[in-house]
Design a protein around this motif. Structure first.
Motif, PDB file in Angstrom:
ATOM      1  N   TYR A   1      -0.959  12.625  -3.573  1.00  0.00           N
ATOM      2  CA  TYR A   1      -1.503  12.934  -4.892  1.00  0.00           C
ATOM      3  C   TYR A   1      -2.195  14.297  -4.869  1.00  0.00           C
ATOM      4  O   TYR A   1      -2.845  14.659  -3.882  1.00  0.00           O
ATOM      5  CB  TYR A   1      -2.520  11.873  -5.327  1.00  0.00           C
ATOM      6  CG  TYR A   1      -1.957  10.481  -5.373  1.00  0.00           C
ATOM      7  CD1 TYR A   1      -1.063  10.093  -6.363  1.00  0.00           C
ATOM      8  CD2 TYR A   1      -2.314   9.535  -4.410  1.00  0.00           C
ATOM      9  CE1 TYR A   1      -0.531   8.821  -6.408  1.00  0.00           C
ATOM     10  CE2 TYR A   1      -1.801   8.253  -4.447  1.00  0.00           C
ATOM     11  CZ  TYR A   1      -0.906   7.907  -5.445  1.00  0.00           C
ATOM     12  OH  TYR A   1      -0.383   6.643  -5.479  1.00  0.00           O
TER      13      TYR A   1
ATOM     14  N   TRP B   1      -6.253   0.451  -7.526  1.00  0.00           N
ATOM     15  CA  TRP B   1      -7.450   1.264  -7.307  1.00  0.00           C
ATOM     16  C   TRP B   1      -7.716   2.184  -8.494  1.00  0.00           C
ATOM     17  O   TRP B   1      -8.863   2.388  -8.877  1.00  0.00           O
ATOM     18  CB  TRP B   1      -7.292   2.091  -6.032  1.00  0.00           C
ATOM     19  CG  TRP B   1      -7.151   1.278  -4.783  1.00  0.00           C
ATOM     20  CD1 TRP B   1      -7.523  -0.045  -4.599  1.00  0.00           C
ATOM     21  CD2 TRP B   1      -6.583   1.688  -3.540  1.00  0.00           C
ATOM     22  NE1 TRP B   1      -7.216  -0.458  -3.326  1.00  0.00           N
ATOM     23  CE2 TRP B   1      -6.644   0.575  -2.644  1.00  0.00           C
ATOM     24  CE3 TRP B   1      -6.040   2.885  -3.071  1.00  0.00           C
ATOM     25  CZ2 TRP B   1      -6.181   0.650  -1.337  1.00  0.00           C
ATOM     26  CZ3 TRP B   1      -5.574   2.963  -1.770  1.00  0.00           C
ATOM     27  CH2 TRP B   1      -5.638   1.851  -0.916  1.00  0.00           C
TER      28      TRP B   1
ATOM     29  N   VAL C   1      -0.130   9.019 -10.947  1.00  0.00           N
ATOM     30  CA  VAL C   1      -0.436   7.797 -10.217  1.00  0.00           C
ATOM     31  C   VAL C   1       0.427   6.656 -10.743  1.00  0.00           C
ATOM     32  O   VAL C   1       0.974   5.873  -9.983  1.00  0.00           O
ATOM     33  CB  VAL C   1      -1.934   7.444 -10.345  1.00  0.00           C
ATOM     34  CG1 VAL C   1      -2.245   6.124  -9.625  1.00  0.00           C
ATOM     35  CG2 VAL C   1      -2.800   8.568  -9.782  1.00  0.00           C
TER      36      VAL C   1
ATOM     37  N   LYS D   1      -2.472   1.127  -4.817  1.00  0.00           N
ATOM     38  CA  LYS D   1      -3.053   2.368  -5.314  1.00  0.00           C
ATOM     39  C   LYS D   1      -3.197   2.353  -6.833  1.00  0.00           C
ATOM     40  O   LYS D   1      -4.155   2.904  -7.388  1.00  0.00           O
ATOM     41  CB  LYS D   1      -2.200   3.550  -4.849  1.00  0.00           C
ATOM     42  CG  LYS D   1      -2.154   3.698  -3.335  1.00  0.00           C
ATOM     43  CD  LYS D   1      -1.234   4.821  -2.901  1.00  0.00           C
ATOM     44  CE  LYS D   1      -1.162   4.910  -1.382  1.00  0.00           C
ATOM     45  NZ  LYS D   1      -0.263   6.013  -0.921  1.00  0.00           N
TER      46      LYS D   1
ATOM     47  N   THR E   1       3.243   4.334  -2.138  1.00  0.00           N
ATOM     48  CA  THR E   1       3.115   5.203  -3.298  1.00  0.00           C
ATOM     49  C   THR E   1       4.346   5.010  -4.164  1.00  0.00           C
ATOM     50  O   THR E   1       5.460   5.302  -3.751  1.00  0.00           O
ATOM     51  CB  THR E   1       3.008   6.678  -2.883  1.00  0.00           C
ATOM     52  OG1 THR E   1       1.884   6.847  -2.016  1.00  0.00           O
ATOM     53  CG2 THR E   1       2.853   7.578  -4.106  1.00  0.00           C
TER      54      THR E   1
ATOM     55  N   ALA F   1       0.839  -1.200   0.000  1.00  0.00           N
ATOM     56  CA  ALA F   1       0.000   0.000   0.000  1.00  0.00           C
ATOM     57  C   ALA F   1       0.872   1.248   0.000  1.00  0.00           C
ATOM     58  O   ALA F   1       0.571   2.233   0.678  1.00  0.00           O
ATOM     59  CB  ALA F   1      -0.932  -0.017   1.202  1.00  0.00           C
TER      60      ALA F   1
ATOM     61  N   LYS G   1     -10.541   6.595  -3.067  1.00  0.00           N
ATOM     62  CA  LYS G   1      -9.402   6.055  -2.326  1.00  0.00           C
ATOM     63  C   LYS G   1      -8.114   6.817  -2.658  1.00  0.00           C
ATOM     64  O   LYS G   1      -7.254   7.004  -1.791  1.00  0.00           O
ATOM     65  CB  LYS G   1      -9.219   4.561  -2.647  1.00  0.00           C
ATOM     66  CG  LYS G   1     -10.230   3.631  -1.998  1.00  0.00           C
ATOM     67  CD  LYS G   1      -9.981   2.189  -2.411  1.00  0.00           C
ATOM     68  CE  LYS G   1     -10.898   1.219  -1.703  1.00  0.00           C
ATOM     69  NZ  LYS G   1     -10.544   1.071  -0.270  1.00  0.00           N
ATOM     70  N   LEU G   2      -7.971   7.232  -3.885  1.00  0.00           N
ATOM     71  CA  LEU G   2      -6.781   7.983  -4.288  1.00  0.00           C
ATOM     72  C   LEU G   2      -6.937   9.471  -4.001  1.00  0.00           C
ATOM     73  O   LEU G   2      -5.987  10.132  -3.561  1.00  0.00           O
ATOM     74  CB  LEU G   2      -6.506   7.762  -5.774  1.00  0.00           C
ATOM     75  CG  LEU G   2      -6.025   6.352  -6.128  1.00  0.00           C
ATOM     76  CD1 LEU G   2      -6.285   6.047  -7.587  1.00  0.00           C
ATOM     77  CD2 LEU G   2      -4.550   6.184  -5.812  1.00  0.00           C
TER      78      LEU G   2
ATOM     79  N   ASP H   1      -6.069  10.755  -0.606  1.00  0.00           N
ATOM     80  CA  ASP H   1      -4.649  10.651  -0.225  1.00  0.00           C
ATOM     81  C   ASP H   1      -3.920  11.921  -0.665  1.00  0.00           C
ATOM     82  O   ASP H   1      -3.066  11.902  -1.552  1.00  0.00           O
ATOM     83  CB  ASP H   1      -4.036   9.406  -0.871  1.00  0.00           C
ATOM     84  CG  ASP H   1      -2.612   9.142  -0.399  1.00  0.00           C
ATOM     85  OD1 ASP H   1      -2.101   9.906   0.453  1.00  0.00           O
ATOM     86  OD2 ASP H   1      -2.003   8.175  -0.895  1.00  0.00           O
TER      87      ASP H   1
END
Length: 447
Positions: A242, A212, A263, A209, A201, A199, A234-235, A238
């Motif tokens: 992002y 997702w 992403v 991610k 980045t 999980a 979900k993104l 964050d």
């Protein structure tokens, strides 16, 4: 010229020799078919090879991407090859070289993923920890999901190959699945990938991610608005990792890469890995060919302060007063390919919320993208007007990226916008060389 099948062997890794910078690891020069993945190092090399295939010239390097924007209404062809004009005219023939190359490249990517999925579980090297093993498998599942997603939205149902192919004839005779079954394979691979991936980045490798992001796009295409909203959120929540950058070109100008806008993007180093897009877009005075260029309609849109805002930076004029695209400009050609940007997640959620009659929330997402472009807030209120505003925003926001054609097809708007009234033309023909190679393959209707 012998027919070329879509079944490729991953495992003559001389083919992989140009993939080191995708994962920043030196490749192994040669590993035989039978010994491909035997330890941690060869597992890493094989995973690196999947990314290399994903970024190859016929896939996300240039070929497949060009299908997405040449088939839309933003780009003109300035060269002499009639097969490119076929996309603009929406009259693609089965012997078109671009679709043949893209089909092969996508199946090559799938086969490399299949080899990782088949062989990494059996590796006994103690340095290949369970965490790493899971990550490699998750990356393979994710990229295979993306590959089948691209096949489904371009050709409809396709042969589903989930085991390694070691010889051209090995998987011959597998009939095409339906489009729904192909999309089901996408979702199954995403569901398999998600629990295996970290999980974290990482803008260059698949993580939860990244899954997702593709799930949000997948559910948008499948018209599951609640799920599209869920995974985009979900993104978008964050904010640490992002966000939309100002001005618009901050994610790509001045040699930027891996910004908070990104992403998932593909890395090219300009030497062993070259993004051939640069040469297609740049004019001759910059060492390119300018074989495709923004058309008059797009130039008018991006240069209209009320529509393009600060996205006018997507176009420029050369020394002959001709417009060209500026997204790919680096010399040597090390421009990233942007597979998922956070702007797309905003507009996915905006569209999903509009479809769910969450007008205020949908406007908030749409206006976040407009604000970054230096535009005033949209006041569209009725659902139809709001959906049209989102469609128009996507056209300009992703003007030189491969979304426009697929957007108009999935929303049923290709007839009204592009005058594509023959529904058979919403899918591309199966390449003729594939039909000649495998007699069980059936052509799409109308070709």
């Amino acid at each position: 010229m012998k027919p070329i099948t879509y079944f490729f062997s991953i495992l003559t890794l001389a083919v992989f020799s140009a993939c080191e910078s995708f994962l920043d690891v030196q490749p192994l020069e040669s590993i035989s078919d039978t010994q491909t993945i035997v330890d941690k190092a060869t597992a890493e090399t094989a995973v690196r090879g999947i990314y290399s295939a994903l970024g190859s010239a016929n896939y996300y390097g240039t070929g497949f991407q060009s299908i997405g924007y040449l088939s839309g209404d933003n780009i003109q062809w300035t060269g002499s090859q009639s097969q490119i004009q076929e996309f603009i005219n929406h009259n693609v023939n089965a012997d078109n070289a671009t679709i043949a190359g893209s089909w092969i490249a996508i199946y090559q990517t799938i086969n490399r993923a299949n080899n990782v999925l088949a062989k990494v579980p059996g590796v006994t090297d103690p340095t290949l920890t369970q965490t790493l093993r899971d990550q490699y498998l998750g990356e393979a599942y994710f990229i295979r999901a993306l590959a089948y997603f691209d096949l489904a939205r371009t050709w409809g149902g396709v042969p589903l190959i989930t085991k390694p192919t070691l010889s051209p004839a090995e998987n011959s005779g597998i009939k095409r699945s339906t489009q729904a079954e192909t999309y089901a394979q996408v979702l199954a691979d995403l569901e398999a990938a998600e629990p295996l991936l970290p999980a974290t980045t990482d803008r260059y490798r698949a993580t939860k991610k990244t899954v997702w992001a593709l799930k949000a796009r997948y559910y948008l295409y499948r018209k599951d608005w609640a799920k599209a909203e869920e995974f985009a959120t979900k993104l978008l929540t964050d904010a640490t990792n992002y966000g939309l950058l100002k001005p618009y070109n901050a994610f790509f100008a001045n040699d930027a890469r891996g910004t908070r806008e990104s992403v998932f993007e593909l890395f090219y180093n300009g030497t062993t890995e070259v993004n051939s897009h640069r040469g297609q877009w740049q004019p001759q005075t910059n060492g390119g060919t300018r074989q495709w260029a923004p058309n008059d309609a797009l130039v008018g849109l991006v240069n209209n302060p009320a529509i393009g805002g600060n996205r006018s930076v997507l176009v420029a004029k050369d020394n002959q007063n001709r417009w060209y695209g500026t997204l790919y400009y680096r010399n040597p050609a090390s421009d990233p390919t942007y597979l998922f940007r956070i702007a797309e997640l905003y507009l996915i959620r905006a569209e999903a919320r509009a479809q769910l009659n969450k007008t205020t929330d949908a406007l908030s997402d749409l206006n976040a993208v407009r604000d970054r472009a230096g535009l005033p807030a949209s006041t569209a209120a009725a659902q139809a007007a709001l959906l049209l505003a989102i469609e128009d925003e996507r056209r300009v926001e992703f003007a030189l990226e491969p979304h426009r054609w697929f957007d108009l097809v999935r929303t049923g708007r290709a007839a009204a916008v592009l005058n594509v009234t023959d529904p058979n033309r919403l899918l591309l023909p199966i390449p003729v060389n594939q039909l000649l190679t495998d007699k069980t393959l059936e052509q799409n209707p109308g070709y």
